[in-house]
Design an enzyme around this catalytic site. Structure first.
Site, mmCIF file in Angstrom:
data_model
loop_
_atom_site.group_PDB
_atom_site.id
_atom_site.type_symbol
_atom_site.label_atom_id
_atom_site.label_comp_id
_atom_site.label_asym_id
_atom_site.label_seq_id
_atom_site.Cartn_x
_atom_site.Cartn_y
_atom_site.Cartn_z
ATOM 1 N N HIS A 1 25.253 12.250 -13.941
ATOM 2 C CA HIS A 1 24.318 11.219 -13.414
ATOM 3 C C HIS A 1 22.892 12.118 -13.165
ATOM 4 C CE1 HIS A 1 26.753 12.162 -10.085
ATOM 5 N NE2 HIS A 1 25.720 11.839 -9.395
ATOM 6 N N ARG B 1 27.438 6.833 -0.305
ATOM 7 C CA ARG B 1 28.394 7.314 -1.280
ATOM 8 C C ARG B 1 29.975 7.486 -1.165
ATOM 9 N NH1 ARG B 1 27.415 12.268 -4.854
ATOM 10 N NH2 ARG B 1 29.514 13.271 -4.028
ATOM 11 N N ASP C 1 29.649 15.178 -10.128
ATOM 12 C CA ASP C 1 29.785 15.402 -8.638
ATOM 13 C C ASP C 1 30.799 16.583 -8.315
ATOM 14 O OD1 ASP C 1 27.733 13.623 -7.568
ATOM 15 O OD2 ASP C 1 29.267 12.080 -7.555
ATOM 16 N N HIS D 1 24.334 16.308 -13.434
ATOM 17 C CA HIS D 1 25.496 16.776 -12.883
ATOM 18 C C HIS D 1 26.670 15.814 -12.925
ATOM 19 C CE1 HIS D 1 23.820 14.576 -9.626
ATOM 20 N NE2 HIS D 1 24.788 14.635 -9.028
HETATM 21 C C1 SIN Z 1 24.113 11.598 -6.490
HETATM 22 O O1 SIN Z 1 25.353 11.075 -6.264
HETATM 23 O O2 SIN Z 1 24.162 12.445 -7.018
HETATM 24 C C2 SIN Z 1 22.959 10.690 -5.994
HETATM 25 C C3 SIN Z 1 22.542 9.633 -7.109
HETATM 26 C C4 SIN Z 1 21.383 8.953 -6.657
HETATM 27 O O3 SIN Z 1 20.956 9.061 -5.382
HETATM 28 O O4 SIN Z 1 21.014 8.052 -7.365
#
Ligand code: SIN
Length: 273
Positions: A248, A263, A103, A101
């Protein structure tokens, strides 16, 4: 800073991913911030080790990268509404970001940069995978690129329905139309901009046609291994990625261990073709 990027830069693959060593993110000057923003647009994702910082410092750094996004998920630490806690442990039923995805692409102005700092790592696993959407676009055949270029797709935040309902918000989960092929505002390069997390249908196609094309594109992204890089976290590693040109995928291969991080994410521009 220029010197640091030039001398301590280690590309992990040709298409995507660079580790910068000897850089302390929260001590960057303005020239350094500008350089990081340009480099992440080019390389898709940057990795940094040993970035010990407080939440306040992470938020301050995020603000220097752009306007900060507030995620619909509950559980932001008190006083830090722009921080998304990324936490998985033995009691978790799911983990954030397990699936390719970009974000929150359901937003009208979807995120530009995300900066994840992981504080607690599991004994093994917990890597994050990143895929270049420059590479995904460029490795499609010319006839398919031409077919996709004028199209738009609907990105839906339906997976956040419960979060909005729990917050008692009047607001329905967000839904936006974005070009299937967008131009990156910094590099000017074309990017494939559909993702299996949020993209639900292609505007103007029949539902079976849309499903078949999206499934083909999601497979293309998942199987284009030469456009991917995988990051092994250590405590206080930071990954800074550009959602406009990478996707990612978090790997939950460490159950029942704990993984914990924070994050912050900047709001991007409205995608354009
Ligand atoms: C995310 O921001 O989608 C999570 C990525 C992660 O936990 O590695």
């Amino acid at each position: 800073m220029s010197t640091a990027v030039a001398t301590d830069r280690f590309d992990l693959t040709k298409p995507i991913g660079t580790e910068l060593r000897g850089v302390k993110l929260n001590q960057l000057d303005e020239a350094g911030i500008t350089e990081i923003k340009e480099l992440v647009a080019e390389r898709g994702v940057l990795f940094f080790r040993e970035q010990d910082m407080t939440l306040a410092e992470q938020v301050a750094l995020g603000r220097r990268l752009g306007e900060l996004h507030v995620h619909p998920a509950a559980g932001a630490p008190e006083g830090f509404p722009e921080v998304l806690v990324v936490h998985t442990d033995a009691k978790s039923k799911r983990t954030a970001g397990e699936g390719w995805h970009s974000d929150v692409s359901c937003d009208e102005r979807p995120p530009a940069l995300s900066m994840l700092r992981v504080e607690t790592t599991p004994s093994v696993g917990g890597d994050t995978l990143f895929a270049s959407m420059y590479e995904a676009y460029e490795s499609l055949s010319e006839p398919i690129r031409q077919f996709l270029t004028p199209l738009k797709a609907v990105h839906s935040g339906d997976l956040y329905r419960n979060l909005y309902e729990a917050a008692g918000a009047e607001k329905k989960f967000p839904e936006s139309e974005h070009p299937v092929v967008r131009t990156h505002p910094v590099t000017g390069r074309k990017v494939l901009y559909v993702n299996s997390g949020f993209t639900r249908r292609i505007v103007g196609l029949g539902s079976r046609e849309s499903r078949a094309i999206l499934d083909m594109l999601f497979d293309h992204i998942a199987y284009s291994v030469k456009g991917q890089v995988r990051f092994r976290w250590e405590p206080n590693s930071v990954a800074l990625w550009d959602n406009r040109c990478v996707q990612h995928h978090a790997s939950w291969d460490y159950f029942p261990d704990t993984r914990h991080g924070y994050r912050v994410t900047t709001v991007g521009e409205r995608p354009y073709q």
